[in-house]
Design an enzyme around this catalytic site. Structure first.
Site, PDB file in Angstrom:
ATOM      1  N   THR A  86      -5.757   2.593  -6.833  1.00 46.09           N
ATOM      2  CA  THR A  86      -7.367   3.419  -6.230  1.00 46.09           C
ATOM      3  C   THR A  86      -7.840   4.055  -6.783  1.00 46.09           C
ATOM      4  OG1 THR A  86      -6.287   1.728  -4.582  1.00 46.09           O
ATOM      5  CG2 THR A  86      -7.981   2.825  -4.217  1.00 46.09           C
ATOM      6  N   TYR A 135      -2.003   5.276  -4.061  1.00 49.86           N
ATOM      7  CA  TYR A 135      -3.538   6.073  -4.061  1.00 49.86           C
ATOM      8  C   TYR A 135      -2.949   7.642  -4.610  1.00 49.86           C
ATOM      9  CZ  TYR A 135      -5.775   4.030  -0.599  1.00 49.86           C
ATOM     10  OH  TYR A 135      -6.102   3.146   0.273  1.00 49.86           O
ATOM     11  N   LYS A 181      -8.026  -0.485  -9.208  1.00 54.14           N
ATOM     12  CA  LYS A 181      -8.703  -0.977  -8.530  1.00 54.14           C
ATOM     13  C   LYS A 181      -9.841  -0.401  -8.322  1.00 54.14           C
ATOM     14  CE  LYS A 181      -7.526  -2.856  -3.488  1.00 54.14           C
ATOM     15  NZ  LYS A 181      -9.069  -1.708  -2.936  1.00 54.14           N
ATOM     16  N   SER A 211       0.816  -1.023  -0.281  1.00 48.07           N
ATOM     17  CA  SER A 211      -0.178  -0.039  -0.085  1.00 48.07           C
ATOM     18  C   SER A 211       0.978   1.394   0.026  1.00 48.07           C
ATOM     19  CB  SER A 211      -0.735  -0.354   1.473  1.00 48.07           C
ATOM     20  OG  SER A 211      -1.291   1.216   1.263  1.00 48.07           O
ATOM     21  N   HIS A 252     -13.753  -1.498  -2.533  1.00 48.25           N
ATOM     22  CA  HIS A 252     -12.629  -0.979  -0.586  1.00 48.25           C
ATOM     23  C   HIS A 252     -13.288  -2.027   0.936  1.00 48.25           C
ATOM     24  CE1 HIS A 252      -8.749   1.785  -0.598  1.00 48.25           C
ATOM     25  NE2 HIS A 252      -9.653   1.003   1.008  1.00 48.25           N
TER      26      HIS A 252
END
Length: 366
Positions: free
Chosen positions: A159, A133, A238, A109, A262
């Site tokens: 994402t 992100y 995603k 992440s 999510h």
């Protein structure tokens, strides 16, 4: 480790709850709003029934799948879960080593407890992807992607369902935010571009600067096209839940999508991921790789997802609970248990190769 490591998901969750600070457990376990999406992710799987066949030799079962030309040992990946040191001190370092032991990819992440370089160094031979992100700063985007390339990451997972943080009632009630405590900042504080922005600032000021660039409410398809120009790595999106968005990903030459809500942590009353899967597969067929995230708890869940057209699935909360219970060994146990469940499910269905699954093996209980 004791022989009493939990097998059933409910017991796994309870033991993690017993070991963690209540606020941290709620942060990991909870969903957005009234948690309707969180519950639907699991209950929607139960609407699908498995239809076994007879006659195949199932003395051995192959779980291997090819994703982007690379073979993974089973159709499972460890999902990008942020701030894993909340569950165990070694966090992502432990999880990536567990994933490598079982020959499956680990997705790191953006808000991991350790930098993407530190995670790679913990297990240099592991298959690893980087979840992005998308920051509200193009120079920072390029820096993140370049670092991922240099550290041997094999794909970028963007994402798109994080225009803002979901309305997470449990966290609001607990008045708990790991971001406000300075968690999940390693990829920012170790980034040369971000460092140039915050040189000389206090820790509190650095956190403020990160929050300024973390969310990009205006993220759009043009940004995805710019990212395509910035890297030669495969790109996955995603957070896709609508067939039109999946079709757009195909048109833009995106390598794959992750059908995901999510884990129920963002939009409440969202369509369950497994329900979106059948609609999206009908639209795009085999034009790109399809991964399924959110709600995977068992071997039958994985079989259902693959029969509906997913190429592999992402495992989230279960492995984090294992991490909380017993560190790397706990993650290994969770992966081992669900892999065994998948193998036995296939044997009982008369399937000796996971690649043979198709819609003839399932029925919707409508």
């Amino acid at each position: 480790m004791t022989v009493s490591f939990p097998i059933r998901f409910q017991e796994l969750e309870q033991q993690a709850k017993d070991r963690l600070d209540p606020k941290i457990f709620d942060y990991i376990q909870s969903g957005g709003g009234r948690e309707e999406t969180l519950r639907a992710n699991e209950t929607s799987f139960r609407k699908w029934q498995l239809v076994p066949r007879f006659g195949a030799d199932v003395s051995t079962v192959s779980l291997a799948k090819k994703i982007d030309g690379e073979t993974i040992q089973s159709p499972i990946m460890l999902a990008p879960v942020g701030m894993q040191a909340l569950a165990d001190t070694n966090g992502e370092k432990a999880s990536i080593c567990a994933a490598h032991k079982y020959g499956i990819p680990f997705i790191a992440s953006t808000v991991s407890s350790y930098s993407l370089e530190e995670i790679a160094e913990a297990c240099p031979n592991a298959d690893r992807w980087f979840q992005l992100y998308y920051p509200n700063d193009e120079a920072l985007v390029k820096s993140f992607v370049q670092r991922a390339e240099e550290a041997g990451y094999q794909a970028i997972v963007v994402t798109i369902d994080m225009a803002t943080l979901g309305h997470r009632e449990k966290d609001l009630t607990n008045q708990y935010s790991p971001f406000r405590l300075g968690k999940g900042m390693s990829n920012y504080t170790n980034d040369p571009t971000f460092q140039s922005y915050v040189a000389g600032l206090s820790q509190a000021e650095i956190q403020t600067e990160m929050q300024k660039v973390f969310f990009k409410p205006g993220l759009n398809w043009q940004d995805i096209q710019e990212l395509r120009k910035a890297t030669s790595l495969p790109i996955y999106i995603k957070g896709i839940l609508h067939p039109d968005d999946a079709e757009m990903a195909v048109e833009l030459g995106i390598d794959g999508i992750v059908i995901s809500n999510h884990g129920g942590r963002q939009l409440d009353r969202s369509i369950a991921s497994v329900d979106a899967l059948s609609l999206i597969k009908a639209r795009v067929q085999d034009q790109l790789t399809i991964l399924l995230d959110s709600g995977i708890r068992s071997g039958p869940d994985i079989v259902t997802a693959l029969a509906l057209g997913a190429d592999a699935v992402l495992l989230g909360r279960p492995f984090i609970y294992g991490l909380a219970i017993a560190g790397q060994l706990g993650v290994e146990k969770v992966v081992d248990n669900i892999t065994n469940d998948l193998t036995k499910t296939l044997q009982l269905m008369g399937v000796n190769d996971v690649n043979k699954l198709d819609s003839s093996f399932i029925r919707h209980d409508s």
